[in-house]
Write a protein that holds these residues in place. Structure first.
Motif, PDB file in Angstrom:
ATOM      1  N   PHE A  12       5.393  -2.206  13.552  1.00 45.27           N
ATOM      2  CA  PHE A  12       4.149  -1.443  13.672  1.00 45.27           C
ATOM      3  C   PHE A  12       3.725  -0.898  12.310  1.00 45.27           C
ATOM      4  N   TYR A  13       4.630  -0.261  11.609  1.00 40.82           N
ATOM      5  CA  TYR A  13       4.318   0.300  10.284  1.00 40.82           C
ATOM      6  C   TYR A  13       3.862  -0.802   9.335  1.00 40.82           C
ATOM      7  N   GLN A  14       4.576  -1.903   9.323  1.00 39.80           N
ATOM      8  CA  GLN A  14       4.237  -2.996   8.412  1.00 39.80           C
ATOM      9  C   GLN A  14       2.865  -3.582   8.731  1.00 39.80           C
ATOM     10  N   ASP A  15       2.535  -3.705  10.020  1.00 45.94           N
ATOM     11  CA  ASP A  15       1.213  -4.216  10.414  1.00 45.94           C
ATOM     12  C   ASP A  15       0.104  -3.258  10.005  1.00 45.94           C
ATOM     13  N   VAL A  16       0.298  -1.974  10.257  1.00 44.99           N
ATOM     14  CA  VAL A  16      -0.715  -0.974   9.910  1.00 44.99           C
ATOM     15  C   VAL A  16      -0.882  -0.903   8.396  1.00 44.99           C
ATOM     16  N   PHE A  17       0.217  -0.941   7.668  1.00 48.61           N
ATOM     17  CA  PHE A  17       0.158  -0.895   6.205  1.00 48.61           C
ATOM     18  C   PHE A  17      -0.593  -2.108   5.664  1.00 48.61           C
ATOM     19  N   ALA A  18      -0.300  -3.279   6.180  1.00 45.36           N
ATOM     20  CA  ALA A  18      -0.973  -4.498   5.721  1.00 45.36           C
ATOM     21  C   ALA A  18      -2.463  -4.448   6.040  1.00 45.36           C
ATOM     22  N   GLU A  19      -2.808  -3.924   7.215  1.00 49.87           N
ATOM     23  CA  GLU A  19      -4.216  -3.812   7.600  1.00 49.87           C
ATOM     24  C   GLU A  19      -4.955  -2.849   6.662  1.00 49.87           C
ATOM     25  N   GLY A  20      -4.339  -1.736   6.351  1.00 50.95           N
ATOM     26  CA  GLY A  20      -4.951  -0.772   5.440  1.00 50.95           C
ATOM     27  C   GLY A  20      -5.102  -1.335   4.041  1.00 50.95           C
ATOM     28  N   GLU A  21      -4.125  -2.077   3.600  1.00 54.47           N
ATOM     29  CA  GLU A  21      -4.184  -2.705   2.276  1.00 54.47           C
ATOM     30  C   GLU A  21      -5.322  -3.719   2.217  1.00 54.47           C
ATOM     31  N   GLN A  22      -5.483  -4.510   3.267  1.00 55.98           N
ATOM     32  CA  GLN A  22      -6.560  -5.502   3.329  1.00 55.98           C
ATOM     33  C   GLN A  22      -7.920  -4.831   3.318  1.00 55.98           C
ATOM     34  N   LYS A  23      -8.046  -3.750   4.087  1.00 54.08           N
ATOM     35  CA  LYS A  23      -9.313  -3.025   4.147  1.00 54.08           C
ATOM     36  C   LYS A  23      -9.648  -2.451   2.774  1.00 54.08           C
ATOM     37  N   GLY A  24      -8.670  -1.949   2.074  1.00 54.08           N
ATOM     38  CA  GLY A  24      -8.884  -1.414   0.736  1.00 54.08           C
ATOM     39  C   GLY A  24      -9.354  -2.474  -0.235  1.00 54.08           C
ATOM     40  N   LYS A  25      -8.803  -3.663  -0.122  1.00 57.27           N
ATOM     41  CA  LYS A  25      -9.229  -4.766  -0.986  1.00 57.27           C
ATOM     42  C   LYS A  25     -10.674  -5.147  -0.704  1.00 57.27           C
ATOM     43  N   GLN A  26     -11.050  -5.183   0.573  1.00 58.09           N
ATOM     44  CA  GLN A  26     -12.425  -5.528   0.946  1.00 58.09           C
ATOM     45  C   GLN A  26     -13.402  -4.478   0.428  1.00 58.09           C
ATOM     46  N   GLU A  27     -13.041  -3.217   0.551  1.00 56.37           N
ATOM     47  CA  GLU A  27     -13.913  -2.142   0.059  1.00 56.37           C
ATOM     48  C   GLU A  27     -14.051  -2.220  -1.461  1.00 56.37           C
ATOM     49  N   GLY A  28     -12.971  -2.570  -2.137  1.00 56.69           N
ATOM     50  CA  GLY A  28     -13.025  -2.712  -3.585  1.00 56.69           C
ATOM     51  C   GLY A  28     -13.928  -3.853  -4.006  1.00 56.69           C
TER      52      GLY A  28
END
Length: 69
Positions: A12-28
């Protein structure tokens, strides 16, 4: 009780972390595109050309082209 290390190892933590990282890249990436708009307008490109080239909605390009006050 979970410690920080055990929590980080859960799926769960790894999935949420990866999702947040992806969202951050898209926003950047979006931020970079928005910063490019005034320069592209200065080169003489139209709102429509910029929107198509950057894959953005024309309204988003128009808003980004407005002078900041």
């Amino acid at each position: 009780m979970f410690g920080a290390n055990e929590l980080k190892q859960t799926r769960f933590y790894q999935d949420v972390f990866a999702e947040g990282e992806q969202k951050g890249k898209q926003e950047g990436k979006l931020e970079v595109k928005l910063e490019m708009i005034p320069q592209l307008l200065a080169f003489g490109l139209s709102i429509e050309q910029i929107a198509q080239g950057l894959g953005l909605d024309e309204q988003v390009v128009r808003q980004a082209a407005q002078p900041k006050s």
